[in-house]
Design a protein around this motif. Structure first.
Motif, PDB file in Angstrom:
ATOM      1  N   LEU A 177     -23.584   3.836  49.707  1.00 13.41           N
ATOM      2  CA  LEU A 177     -22.833   4.870  49.744  1.00 13.41           C
ATOM      3  C   LEU A 177     -21.590   4.705  48.724  1.00 13.41           C
ATOM      4  O   LEU A 177     -21.054   5.753  48.386  1.00 13.41           O
ATOM      5  N   HIS A 178     -21.417   3.479  48.262  1.00 12.71           N
ATOM      6  CA  HIS A 178     -20.218   3.278  47.520  1.00 12.71           C
ATOM      7  C   HIS A 178     -20.744   2.746  46.059  1.00 12.71           C
ATOM      8  O   HIS A 178     -21.566   1.858  46.005  1.00 12.71           O
ATOM      9  N   PRO A 179     -20.497   3.260  45.012  1.00 14.15           N
ATOM     10  CA  PRO A 179     -20.976   3.000  43.517  1.00 14.15           C
ATOM     11  C   PRO A 179     -20.763   1.492  43.444  1.00 14.15           C
ATOM     12  O   PRO A 179     -21.678   0.819  42.831  1.00 14.15           O
ATOM     13  N   ARG A 218     -13.444   1.350  36.839  1.00 17.78           N
ATOM     14  CA  ARG A 218     -14.797   0.730  36.588  1.00 17.78           C
ATOM     15  C   ARG A 218     -15.721   1.628  37.256  1.00 17.78           C
ATOM     16  O   ARG A 218     -16.862   1.068  36.769  1.00 17.78           O
ATOM     17  N   CYS A 219     -15.612   2.755  37.750  1.00 13.21           N
ATOM     18  CA  CYS A 219     -16.710   3.284  38.337  1.00 13.21           C
ATOM     19  C   CYS A 219     -17.278   4.341  37.591  1.00 13.21           C
ATOM     20  O   CYS A 219     -16.706   4.933  36.811  1.00 13.21           O
ATOM     21  N   ASP A 220     -18.657   4.285  37.697  1.00 10.93           N
ATOM     22  CA  ASP A 220     -19.465   5.052  36.705  1.00 10.93           C
ATOM     23  C   ASP A 220     -19.552   6.735  37.432  1.00 10.93           C
ATOM     24  O   ASP A 220     -20.280   7.504  36.870  1.00 10.93           O
ATOM     25  N   ALA A 246     -17.042   8.259  39.048  1.00 15.12           N
ATOM     26  CA  ALA A 246     -15.520   8.600  39.240  1.00 15.12           C
ATOM     27  C   ALA A 246     -15.439  10.124  38.702  1.00 15.12           C
ATOM     28  O   ALA A 246     -15.957  10.437  37.822  1.00 15.12           O
ATOM     29  N   PHE A 247     -14.565  10.846  39.617  1.00 16.79           N
ATOM     30  CA  PHE A 247     -14.296  12.191  39.316  1.00 16.79           C
ATOM     31  C   PHE A 247     -12.823  12.686  39.864  1.00 16.79           C
ATOM     32  O   PHE A 247     -12.231  11.680  40.215  1.00 16.79           O
ATOM     33  N   GLY A 248     -12.863  13.924  39.875  1.00 11.41           N
ATOM     34  CA  GLY A 248     -11.378  14.757  40.213  1.00 11.41           C
ATOM     35  C   GLY A 248     -10.492  13.782  40.971  1.00 11.41           C
ATOM     36  O   GLY A 248      -9.589  13.096  40.380  1.00 11.41           O
ATOM     37  N   HIS A 256     -14.810   8.953  47.738  1.00 11.67           N
ATOM     38  CA  HIS A 256     -14.748  10.463  47.623  1.00 11.67           C
ATOM     39  C   HIS A 256     -16.162  10.942  47.542  1.00 11.67           C
ATOM     40  O   HIS A 256     -16.387  12.097  47.809  1.00 11.67           O
ATOM     41  N   LEU A 257     -16.988  10.363  46.955  1.00  9.60           N
ATOM     42  CA  LEU A 257     -18.508  10.699  46.896  1.00  9.60           C
ATOM     43  C   LEU A 257     -19.163  11.093  48.420  1.00  9.60           C
ATOM     44  O   LEU A 257     -19.051  10.479  49.101  1.00  9.60           O
ATOM     45  N   GLU A 258     -20.053  12.285  48.529  1.00  4.47           N
ATOM     46  CA  GLU A 258     -20.534  12.312  49.522  1.00  4.47           C
ATOM     47  C   GLU A 258     -21.864  12.276  49.684  1.00  4.47           C
ATOM     48  O   GLU A 258     -22.475  12.112  50.828  1.00  4.47           O
TER      49      GLU A 258
HETATM   50  S1  SF4 Z   1     -13.927   6.800  45.259  1.00  6.03           S
HETATM   51 FE1  SF4 Z   1     -14.342   7.732  43.189  1.00  6.03          FE
HETATM   52  S2  SF4 Z   1     -13.902   6.136  41.732  1.00  6.03           S
HETATM   53 FE2  SF4 Z   1     -13.907   5.308  43.818  1.00  6.03          FE
HETATM   54  S3  SF4 Z   1     -15.780   4.493  43.947  1.00  6.03           S
HETATM   55 FE3  SF4 Z   1     -15.852   6.306  45.003  1.00  6.03          FE
HETATM   56  S4  SF4 Z   1     -16.438   7.543  43.285  1.00  6.03           S
HETATM   57 FE4  SF4 Z   1     -15.822   5.634  42.308  1.00  6.03          FE
END
Ligand code: SF4
Ligand code: ATP
Ligand code: MG
Lengths: 316, 324, 318
Positions: C244-246, C286-288, C290-292, C313-315
């Motif tokens: 679930l987490h990048p 470092r996240c590929d 990442a967004f708003g 935050h990704l769902e």
């Molecule tokens: S919250 Fe955003 S920056 Fe952090 S891991 Fe999830 S997608 Fe990447």
């Protein structure tokens, strides 16, 4: 702990020498070292300015034998009516010179042998270490007396003798450090790139072992001064150089005790003690700071603390 | 059964070789002095017969290598030559003062060991407290005092108030009264107090500092953390794990220094005019009695080597890791 | 009831100059008896600190908040005082670099028996018998208890350290990189041993490691730590196949798979400093994906299946 283990514990694993804390930061973090350094600076100034600030000459009779401390002569007079304060000021230079050069001889001889032994290893190393083993068991003070009484009484001889007695400590210590550094990747790389041994030693090995060498040198100066006073006390000092050691000897020899003339003995001894202590304060602080094995203690008298959970929103 | 007796054997061999090297060095060192054993310069008051005897004994008219062999042989059989001053055999002349020095040095050393080690351990345990700071500073101070000066200070400021003698080994008048062994022993001990105190104080500073840092090093080891995790109390940790590990190197060090202390007594015995080996050497220096000096130097070197060997043996007993 | 549960655990270290380093920033874990949890993450992310906090072995410069529950009871509440009775009897540990976990001048058996005697479980002859049993349990002949640590090989010392941890029959075992500094064969053996022991004895184990394939092989559950927080935790299978987490995804991608065909890929960039507060998601630079909201809002805790948690935050999964 063997010197080898000590060395492995002490030497940082990187070749990066720029990140090492500069001297002033070390002094700032270690009050003991700072006080020691401050005392040494004062004495070094006295040694340098001696002839200009001493009220009288070192051979100038200015009053009665064992004259008591009084206004023009705050520390009194010695058995020849010479002003003790002036003797003390003149003596600073001689004592410090003997201390520094004696330590320097020990460091140069011991350092060279230690580096050669540790860097090249093998049979040469074996041979050199056997030789140091033999020197290590010689009782230092007695060796000094024997050599001084054979060679004669002079400052130069004393310096050489001090170097002769103490080079072994340096050699062993540096050897074990160099052995560790030699195995590091950047040294191996330099070797593979065909750099000359001298270049590798100067560029890569020496900078790594230098801090500990310096700390040890400082401690060695203290030892050298100690030895100088001892040799002088046994009547083997340079007759022409009124060092602090010779002042103590002179007081003792000329029955200052039965005259009750404490001022002929207390000040020079105190001066020696203060200077040696200053060197030791600086040296042991540096040594401890370089020894990471002293940083943690798992024996606790206090424990970790509990605190309330942080406010979720404040901690975002 | 530990497969380590070869270790003991090798240490013994090393000690033997070192003694041989010391003998040789002694030969070379004194050959460097001007004149030979009997020249006027060195043996001014000697009679012709005495000189002839010494010449014959040590083969002084033969070549240097031959002289060396004779010297080694004579030394091995216990003949260290004759004193120029008393013309008696050196070994016998050295024995008497050595006998005076040993109890005095032991007294001082025991004092230093018992107090220095205790304070060092406590200091490391209470790292950073007032106790710790006080003992570090007093250790540094004592360690920095010139020995001979400390001795003189004791004469100036301690002897009077304490009513202790400051010179010699016994009251010369006491022997005439023939008071029995008890007062004589008390008298001897009284003469020993100040010299022994000087040695004790100087060594005490050194031992405190070394014990403290050795203990601190041990307390940082992983096995101490393990012991804590196992639920041992601080006292149990110190007693069962830290003490033994930290005192191991100290034991060796003390044994090593014992050999040196004998020679270091020279300063103290000079100040207190205490007729031990140190004072003997001092007098040999002033009288240019080379055979005595040479013999004394050899004796002290050999005693250091033997102490060294003893330390090796002790280490073998105490440290299970010593096998190869 | 969980054998071990950690709730909102925080650890701070005092730094010189009155600053603080927030090494562990609120982690939650739960283990049932017989479960093995692999705790992974980059060097410096706080794995050892978290483990030491659970054992109450932190230095005086540390301060701690949160709860550590053993079979439902909070052992952390009173600090060292409430921790001490449980140490080694209920929760034991195999240290990072167990090579040096033994005192070199006492026999191995002596040191294994030490906690037995302290806890009053066995003494004298009984302690010796028990020590021999323990050594046999980890595959060492019981007669070797009178040997000294230096007479053991690295792998044997590591086994003996495990035997020592099991001495008082704890319910929870914390193992901090128990196989680093060992060669691959021995690593595999030690791991097998740990798996067997947890199965046989019904132990709950936390295994700290850098080695992801090892977690996949040996652990039922995994937790990925990043900068003092749990990025994601769940069963090993979930983390491997449905991250679930990048960061979890990138970690598995960065590891050469068991066939060893792919080259190792590293994750560019470095973790944030722990002595300064972070805004938003700590992994954001470092996240590929990442967004708003990532740069400004701390990601909330989200659950998909029971026990599968993430902070992101990704769902729809990474
Ligand atoms: S919250 Fe955003 S920056 Fe952090 S891991 Fe999830 S997608 Fe990447
Ligand atoms: N006693 C301490 N005082 C101050 N900071 C500390 C202390 N111990 C650890 N830290 C810091 O806490 C953070 C977490 O360290 P920790 O040892 O828990 O990492 P780790 O995940 O176990 O790393 P590794 O994989 O290298 O073992 C690091 O930034 C470290 O510098
Ligand atoms: Mg760690």
């Amino acid at each position: 702990m063997s010197p080898q283990e000590l060395a492995e514990a002490i030497i940082p694993a990187t070749a990066d020498t720029r990140r090492r804390p500069p001297v002033w930061r070390f002094l700032k973090g270690h009050p003991q070292a700072a006080i020691g350094a401050a005392i040494l600076i004062v004495f070094a100034l006295i040694a340098i300015l001696g002839p200009w600030i001493a009220p009288y000459g070192p051979r100038e009779q200015v009053g009665p034998i064992f004259g008591t401390p009084s206004n023009p002569h705050p520390l009194g007079l010695d058995d020849a009516g010479i002003d003790i304060l002036s003797l003390l000021i003149h003596g600073a230079r001689i004592t410090l010179i003997v201390g520094f050069t004696g330590a320097l001889v020990a460091v140069l001889v011991g350092g060279t042998i230690g580096i050669i032994s540790g860097y090249f290893g093998g049979r040469l190393d074996n041979l050199l270490m056997r030789v140091t083993d033999y020197f290590l068991v010689l009782p230092d003070l007695v060796l000094l007396i024997v050599v001084a009484s054979i060679w004669g009484r002079s400052l130069r001889n004393i310096i050489i003798i001090i170097g002769l007695v103490y080079w072994t400590f340096m050699a062993r210590l540096i050897r074990s450090q160099v052995k560790v550094v030699r195995e590091r990747a950047y040294v191996k790389r330099a070797q593979a790139l065909g750099a000359s041994h001298l270049r590798i030693i100067l560029r890569h090995v020496l900078p790594q072992v230098l801090p500990l060498i310096l700390a040890q040198t400082v401690l060695m100066v203290a030892l050298a001064i100690f030895l100088e006073t001892a040799i002088s006390f046994l009547g083997l000092g340079d007759p022409n150089a009124p060092s602090w050691g010779r002042m103590i000897e002179n007081g003792f020899d000329r029955s200052a005790i039965s005259y009750g003339a404490w001022w002929a003995i207390v000040p020079p001894g105190l001066a020696v003690a203060i200077v040696i202590m200053a060197f030791n304060m600086l040296g042991t602080a540096a040594e401890d700071a370089l020894n990471p094995r002293l940083k943690v203690s798992h024996l606790l008298r206090r424990h970790f603390r509990m605190r309330p959970l942080p406010d979720k929103d404040a901690a975002r | 059964m530990r497969a380590g007796w070869s270790y003991v054997g090798r240490r013994a061999l090393f000690a033997l070789i070192t003694i041989l090297v010391a003998i040789s060095l002694n030969f070379v060192l004194f050959r460097l002095a001007p004149g030979d054993r009997t020249s006027a310069l060195r043996c001014q008051g000697c009679t012709q017969e005495f000189k002839a005897q010494v010449r014959a004994e040590f083969g002084l008219d033969r070549s240097v290598p031959e002289q060396y062999l004779v010297y080694v042989k004579e030394t091995a059989t216990g003949n260290l030559g004759r004193s120029f001053v008393t013309q008696q055999p050196v070994l016998a002349e050295l024995w008497k003062p050595v006998r005076n020095t040993i109890p005095m040095v032991l007294l001082g050393t025991l004092f230093a060991i018992s107090l220095g080690l205790t304070l060092g351990v406590v200091s490391a345990w209470r790292r950073g407290t007032i106790t710790d700071r006080t003992s570090v500073w007093s250790g540094l101070l004592l360690y920095s005092l010139p020995t001979q000066w400390l001795a003189l200070m004791l004469i100036f400021y301690a002897a009077g108030p304490l009513g202790l003698p400051t010179s010699d080994i016994a009251d010369p008048y006491l022997a005439y009264e023939n008071p029995g062994w008890w007062p004589e022993l008390v008298d001897r001990l009284q003469h020993m107090v100040l010299p022994a105190a000087t040695i004790g104080l100087v060594l005490f500073g050194e031992y405190t500092l070394i014990t403290r840092s050795s203990m601190l090093e041990a307390l940082g080891e992983d096995y101490i953390l393990t012991a804590r995790a196992k639920g041992l109390s601080n006292w149990q940790i110190v007693r069962r794990h830290a003490l033994r590990n930290s005192l191991l190197p100290i034991v060796t060090l003390i044994f090593l220094s014992l050999g040196f202390i004998l020679g270091g007594a020279i300063l103290i015995e000079t100040v207190f005019n205490y007729p031990g080996i140190g004072l003997q050497l001092y007098e040999s220096v002033t009288e240019r009695d080379y055979p005595m000096l040479q013999g004394g130097f050899l004796l002290l070197t050999v005693s250091v080597i033997l102490m060294n060997f003893l330390a090796d043996l002790l280490y073998f007993r105490l440290d299970p890791r010593v096998t190869e | 009831m969980s054998a071990l549960a950690v709730e909102d655990l925080h650890v701070w270290f005092d730094l010189p100059g009155g600053r603080e380093l927030h090494a562990v920033q609120g982690i939650d874990l739960a283990l049932e008896p017989g479960e093995r949890l692999g705790l992974v993450g980059e060097s410096g992310c706080g794995k050892t600190t978290a483990i030491l906090a659970m054992m109450g072995l932190l230095p005086p410069s540390a301060s701690v908040a949160g709860r550590v529950l053993l079979a439902g009871g909070d052992i952390l509440a009173g600090g060292d005082r409430t921790m001490r009775p449980h140490r080694w009897t209920d929760i034991a540990m195999v240290f990072q670099g167990a090579m040096n976990a033994f005192d070199p001048v006492r026999t191995v058996g002596d040191q294994i028996a030490e906690p037995l005697e302290r806890a009053g479980l066995a003494a004298g002859r009984a302690a010796r018998t028990r020590t021999a049993e323990l050594l046999e349990l980890v595959g060492i002949s019981g007669e070797r208890q009178d040997r000294y640590p230096h007479e053991f090989s690295g792998g044997m010392r590591q086994r003996a350290a495990i035997a020592m941890a099991l001495a008082c029959e704890p319910k929870v075992l914390l193992a901090d990189e128990p196989t680093t500094a060992l060669d691959v064969m021995v690593q595999a053996q030690i791991l097998e041993l740990l798996v067997r022991l947890t199965d046989e004895l019904g132990l709950a184990m936390v295994l700290v490691t850098h080695d992801l394939p090892l977690v996949s092989q040996a652990c039922t559950h995994a937790a990925v730590m990043y900068a003092g927080r749990i990025a994601e935790t769940g069963t090993t299978r979930e983390l491997h196949h449905a991250p679930l987490h990048p960061y979890t995804r990138m970690l598995f991608e960065a590891t050469p798979d068991l066939r060893g065909t792919d080259a190792v890929r590293s994750i560019p960039g470095a973790p944030p400093r722990l002595d300064e507060p972070t805004v938003g998601c700590p992994f954001q630079p470092r996240c590929d994906r990442a967004f708003g909201p990532c740069a400004t809002t701390r990601p909330p805790r989200r659950t998909t299946e029971p026990g599968h948690l993430t902070h992101c935050h990704l769902e729809g999964g990474a």
